[in-house]
Design a protein around this motif. Structure first.
Motif, PDB file in Angstrom:
ATOM      1  N   LEU A 199       0.710  -1.282  -0.013  1.00 46.85           N
ATOM      2  CA  LEU A 199       0.291   0.062   0.029  1.00 46.85           C
ATOM      3  C   LEU A 199       0.749   1.191   0.054  1.00 46.85           C
ATOM      4  O   LEU A 199       0.426   2.269  -0.057  1.00 46.85           O
ATOM      5  N   HIS A 200       2.079   0.889   0.042  1.00 47.72           N
ATOM      6  CA  HIS A 200       3.076   2.427  -0.063  1.00 47.72           C
ATOM      7  C   HIS A 200       4.146   1.956  -0.812  1.00 47.72           C
ATOM      8  O   HIS A 200       5.184   1.627  -0.629  1.00 47.72           O
ATOM      9  N   ASN A 201       3.931   2.388  -2.085  1.00 41.91           N
ATOM     10  CA  ASN A 201       4.963   2.269  -3.319  1.00 41.91           C
ATOM     11  C   ASN A 201       5.052   3.068  -4.071  1.00 41.91           C
ATOM     12  O   ASN A 201       3.864   3.530  -4.654  1.00 41.91           O
ATOM     13  N   HIS A 202       6.132   3.988  -4.381  1.00 41.77           N
ATOM     14  CA  HIS A 202       6.173   5.074  -5.210  1.00 41.77           C
ATOM     15  C   HIS A 202       6.545   4.682  -6.674  1.00 41.77           C
ATOM     16  O   HIS A 202       7.717   4.028  -6.794  1.00 41.77           O
ATOM     17  N   GLY A 203       5.712   4.858  -7.563  1.00 37.13           N
ATOM     18  CA  GLY A 203       5.979   4.656  -9.018  1.00 37.13           C
ATOM     19  C   GLY A 203       7.437   5.526  -9.335  1.00 37.13           C
ATOM     20  O   GLY A 203       7.588   6.787  -8.988  1.00 37.13           O
ATOM     21  N   LEU A 230      -1.545   9.636   4.175  1.00 34.41           N
ATOM     22  CA  LEU A 230      -0.864  10.798   4.126  1.00 34.41           C
ATOM     23  C   LEU A 230       0.369  10.282   4.689  1.00 34.41           C
ATOM     24  O   LEU A 230       0.562   9.717   5.845  1.00 34.41           O
ATOM     25  N   HIS A 231       1.648  10.745   3.920  1.00 31.15           N
ATOM     26  CA  HIS A 231       2.853  10.484   4.523  1.00 31.15           C
ATOM     27  C   HIS A 231       3.130  11.460   5.972  1.00 31.15           C
ATOM     28  O   HIS A 231       2.852  12.758   5.742  1.00 31.15           O
ATOM     29  N   ALA A 232       3.263  10.628   6.981  1.00 29.48           N
ATOM     30  CA  ALA A 232       3.183  11.839   8.404  1.00 29.48           C
ATOM     31  C   ALA A 232       4.219  11.134   9.136  1.00 29.48           C
ATOM     32  O   ALA A 232       4.206  10.031   9.402  1.00 29.48           O
ATOM     33  N   THR A 249       6.947  -1.024   0.671  1.00 26.40           N
ATOM     34  CA  THR A 249       8.207  -1.085   0.200  1.00 26.40           C
ATOM     35  C   THR A 249       8.604   0.275   0.056  1.00 26.40           C
ATOM     36  O   THR A 249       9.921   0.487   0.072  1.00 26.40           O
ATOM     37  N   ASP A 250       7.964   1.372  -0.015  1.00 26.32           N
ATOM     38  CA  ASP A 250       8.111   2.769  -0.079  1.00 26.32           C
ATOM     39  C   ASP A 250       8.833   2.883  -1.533  1.00 26.32           C
ATOM     40  O   ASP A 250       8.135   3.354  -2.419  1.00 26.32           O
ATOM     41  N   ASP A 251      10.172   2.686  -1.614  1.00 28.18           N
ATOM     42  CA  ASP A 251      10.876   2.948  -2.797  1.00 28.18           C
ATOM     43  C   ASP A 251      11.851   1.671  -3.071  1.00 28.18           C
ATOM     44  O   ASP A 251      12.981   2.022  -2.795  1.00 28.18           O
ATOM     45  N   GLU A 252      11.244   0.673  -3.350  1.00 25.83           N
ATOM     46  CA  GLU A 252      12.246  -0.604  -3.452  1.00 25.83           C
ATOM     47  C   GLU A 252      13.305  -0.308  -4.369  1.00 25.83           C
ATOM     48  O   GLU A 252      14.450  -0.995  -4.144  1.00 25.83           O
ATOM     49  N   GLY A 281       1.463   7.069   6.427  1.00 25.42           N
ATOM     50  CA  GLY A 281       2.682   6.734   5.718  1.00 25.42           C
ATOM     51  C   GLY A 281       3.775   6.804   6.581  1.00 25.42           C
ATOM     52  O   GLY A 281       4.253   7.895   7.031  1.00 25.42           O
ATOM     53  N   HIS A 282       4.598   5.676   7.074  1.00 21.41           N
ATOM     54  CA  HIS A 282       5.713   5.756   8.043  1.00 21.41           C
ATOM     55  C   HIS A 282       5.396   5.783   9.574  1.00 21.41           C
ATOM     56  O   HIS A 282       5.379   5.097  10.255  1.00 21.41           O
ATOM     57  N   GLY A 283       4.834   7.225  10.074  1.00 22.76           N
ATOM     58  CA  GLY A 283       4.458   7.417  11.493  1.00 22.76           C
ATOM     59  C   GLY A 283       5.646   7.040  12.435  1.00 22.76           C
ATOM     60  O   GLY A 283       5.541   6.441  13.541  1.00 22.76           O
TER      61      GLY A 283
HETATM   62 ZN   LIG Z   1       6.806   7.145   0.755  1.00 19.52          ZN
END
Ligand SMILES: [Zn+2]
Length: 504
Positions: A60-64, A318-320, A409-412, A350-352
């Motif tokens: 659910l957290h993966n940046h193209g 939201l990234h927070a 993965t965020d930015d694998e 996102g993250h926390g």
């Molecule tokens: Zn991210």
């Protein structure tokens, strides 16, 4: 060895241990699988094999863009006739015969330069302490996006294809990809100067422009998806496993732009999510410790709250709290997650990572647990960018508080990880075991923004809804037809059953 011992025991007339075990109740497939993971938990190579095959629900957290490995960007840059700036270690536009420029094509034949570029557009080596000593993990990480930028241009279809291929390799069934839109650039340029607090005025200015921007973005994504499907042969006789990975988008605004530009991006995101079911929500990203992001954080949350009131059905992740002590003054660690939840109405965070620095963290944790606001945990990313890992990571705090968590993965590509590795870290660094991971896997669909009702009646992994007590019943077929989410959940349950049936 073991076979011989068993054989010897039989020859000697000694009842083997297995015979007495059969007298007691046999272990369920889940318990057997859990016991296997317990046995191999200290062995990363064995864990890798086990976890690679384990179904992992959603990412659910993966940046193209961030999902792409440097090797692919360099290849694409070569094919597009782009250049390498040897003074800044960036991929840049032609001409390549200018000073400090060399063609990207053929770079693989110049190993020192090639290797240096891999380092420049990733965080390779940072975790093992061999990264660039002149640069912090967070500065290198966020600098990569400018360094590979030109190579990502025009490659959205390839990005979608590669991201789904990697998901399939990790047995991830669903990806919620954070993406942007070309049409945002026109909106950003037309929102003009003025009061960034005049939300209604800005929206009035943008509203006539939004239908065109939405239509252009939808057409772009039609083309990107067509390209991706073609690459993986999805309509051919032997489609790649990637074709079976469901993908949706979170429109992601950039929080380091000027305030009115951020508002314009967010307005497009809400309009897109309202108009096109492929866009399942809105996000905001970019370095949270950037001075602009720090300055405007509260303003952005109020913008989101304003737009959410106009588009109440649109959901926010939201990234927070992608921060830690020392990266910003303590006052900026005290309210970001709270405001994302309480002001903007985020359904996921996102993250926390900085939760323990929040004002009244126990009350915030309690609220997130009660309202089921999920946290997307990115272990490798947090280790590389923030240096937060092991017992310093708040994953166990969230879990103990009953806050739903997912692994992502965020930015694998940039952090040179993959989803299997995130699960591996959850075992080796966070002490999670099979049933914990299974819960997280199920959360990855439950807390996705896929449309439709949940398969679960009241607890994820508990009893199914009344209509699906019997899966084959017509009532369940009808229920599944009305819910993409429940359909994905049932698919995941079948995958988990098959995984647990593997002899170990
Ligand atoms: Zn991210």
């Amino acid at each position: 060895m073991r076979v011989w011992a068993m054989g010897a025991a039989v020859l000697l007339g000694i009842a083997p241990a297995a015979a007495s075990a059969q007298a007691t109740k046999p272990l369920s497939p889940e318990a057997r699988t859990a016991a296997y993971l317990d046995r191999i938990a200290a062995s990363p190579p064995r864990l890798r094999i086990f976890l690679q095959a384990m179904p992992k629900g959603g990412d659910l957290h993966n940046h193209g863009g961030g999902s792409i490995y440097a090797e692919d960007f360099l290849r694409w840059a070569g094919e597009a006739g782009l250049c390498i700036a040897t003074d800044t270690d960036r991929i840049v536009d032609p001409p390549c015969d200018a000073p400090n420029r060399i063609p990207a094509a053929g770079l693989e034949r110049n190993y020192p330069r090639y290797s240096r570029m891999i380092d420049a557009i990733s965080t390779r080596g940072f975790e093992s302490g061999v990264g660039d000593p002149r640069m912090s993990g967070y500065d290198r990480f966020f600098a990569t996006f400018d360094a590979f930028g030109p190579a990502s241009r025009g490659n959205a279809g390839r990005t979608f294809a590669l991201t789904r291929e990697q998901a399939a390799a990790d047995h991830v069934g669903y990806v919620e990809l954070s993406t942007g839109a070309r049409a945002a650039m026109a909106l950003v340029s037309q929102v003009g100067e003025g009061d960034a607090d005049d939300f209604a005025g800005m929206l009035a200015k943008l509203e006539p422009l939004l239908p065109q921007a939405v239509a252009a973005t939808r057409a772009d994504y039609d083309a990107f998806e067509r390209d991706a499907a073609m690459i993986d042969g999805c309509s051919g006789a032997s489609p790649a496993p990637a074709c079976g990975v469901e993908m949706r988008y979170l429109y992601t605004a950039i929080r380091t732009l000027a305030p009115r530009q951020v508002f314009a991006e967010l307005a497009l995101g809400f309009a897109l999510a309202q108009a096109d079911p492929r866009f399942v929500g809105v996000n905001i990203a970019a370095p949270e410790h950037d001075p602009i992001a720090v300055r405007d954080y509260a303003l952005h949350m109020r913008m989101l709250a304003f737009l959410k009131a106009r588009y109440p059905a649109v959901r926010l992740s939201l990234h927070a709290g992608e921060l830690t002590l020392g990266l910003v003054p303590p006052r900026d660690l005290a309210f970001h997650i709270h405001d994302a939840v309480a002001v903007a109405g985020a359904r996921r965070i996102g993250h926390g990572v900085d939760i323990s620095y929040e004002t009244d963290a126990p009350a915030l944790l309690h609220r997130m647990a009660r309202e089921k606001v999920a946290v997307e945990i990115n272990l490798t990313s947090n280790a590389v960018i923030l240096g937060v890992k092991g017992t310093a990571h708040p994953l166990s705090l969230y879990r103990e508080a009953g806050v739903p968590v997912v692994l992502s993965t965020d930015d694998e590509g940039v952090s040179r990880s993959d989803m299997t590795n995130e699960y591996l870290r959850a075992v080796t660094e966070q002490g999670l075991r099979y049933r914990d991971l299974k819960q997280i896997v199920r959360n990855g669909i439950e807390y996705s923004f896929l449309p439709g009702a949940s398969l679960w009646r009241d607890r994820v992994g508990g009893a199914r809804v009344a209509a699906c007590q019997v899966i084959a019943a017509p009532a369940c077929t009808a229920f599944l037809a009305g819910s993409v989410r429940a359909t994905q959940q049932l698919r995941l349950e079948r995958e988990l059953t098959a995984f647990e049936a593997i002899p170990r």
